[in-house]
Design an enzyme around this catalytic site. Structure first.
Site, PDB file in Angstrom:
ATOM      1  CG  ASP A   8      42.129  64.600  30.150  1.00  0.00           C
ATOM      2  OD1 ASP A   8      43.308  64.576  29.278  1.00  0.00           O
ATOM      3  OD2 ASP A   8      42.059  64.757  31.269  1.00  0.00           O
ATOM      4  CD  GLU A  67      45.832  65.857  26.912  1.00  0.00           C
ATOM      5  OE1 GLU A  67      45.486  67.069  27.203  1.00  0.00           O
ATOM      6  OE2 GLU A  67      46.479  65.329  27.656  1.00  0.00           O
ATOM      7  CG  ASP A 139      40.579  63.928  35.062  1.00  0.00           C
ATOM      8  OD1 ASP A 139      41.571  63.997  34.668  1.00  0.00           O
ATOM      9  OD2 ASP A 139      40.324  63.522  36.234  1.00  0.00           O
TER      10      ASP A 139
END
Length: 192
Positions: A8, A67, A139
């Site tokens: 992420d 992502e 996160d």
């Protein structure tokens, strides 16, 4: 059997999550965050690269999932996020890892069933899916959710391949070859 590293990305905090997939079973291997407390961007990017490299060296993943970039309201923030993301991808490519990208909405949909889920919902579902004793940091949970999404993509690909009479075993190389054929222009696409 494949080990999946989920990332992420963020210019100040980059979450990571590592899982092993064996059939439908997902095993938690580790997670955390690469924190960059310095102000200048080049030093932050250097720390992200070093951190991702260290994680790759420690866990020896077979696949790298990250992502996709989304449009932020602030152009400067979007550029910094893109640079952090690119830095993580370069670390993966330098270790010969195949890179798979997933939209945030798809990740949330896969893990929670709701494409607009908030961070707490993602944390809760990741904790349940991986049978963790405590919630991972936000996160790290997002990174684990990205890895879980990739694992589900693999599982879906195997099911579709078997339905179309393709012979695909559980060998990592065969799974990777299958995923590459089902992956187009940096986005996972569902066939069948």
């Amino acid at each position: 059997m494949p080990i999946i590293l989920g990332i992420d990305p963020g210019s100040r905090v980059t979450g990571y999550g590592v899982i092993r997939q064996t059939g439908r079973h997902l095993e938690y291997l580790g997670s955390g965050a690469i924190r960059t407390s310095v102000d200048d961007l080049p030093t932050r990017l250097k720390r992200i690269y070093a951190g991702v490299t260290e994680i790759i060296t420690q866990f020896h993943p077979d696949m790298f999932a990250i992502e996709q970039v989304f449009m932020a309201k602030n152009a400067d923030s979007a550029l910094k996020l893109g640079q952090a993301r690119g830095t993580a991808i370069v670390a993966a490519v330098n270790h010969d890892l195949p890179v798979f990208e997933y939209a945030a909405r798809l990740v949330k949909q896969t893990v929670t069933g709701i494409g607009s889920a908030d961070k707490i919902q993602v944390q809760d579902m990741v904790t349940r899916m991986l049978q963790l004793s405590s919630k991972p940091q936000a996160d790290a949970a997002d990174a684990l959710a990205i890895a879980i999404t990739h694992a589900h993509s693999i599982q879906h690909s195997l099911i579709v391949a078997k339905q179309s009479d393709q012979k695909v075993g559980s060998d990592k190389e065969q799974i990777l070859a299958l995923m590459k054929t089902r992956y187009s222009r940096g986005r996972f696409r569902l066939k069948g």
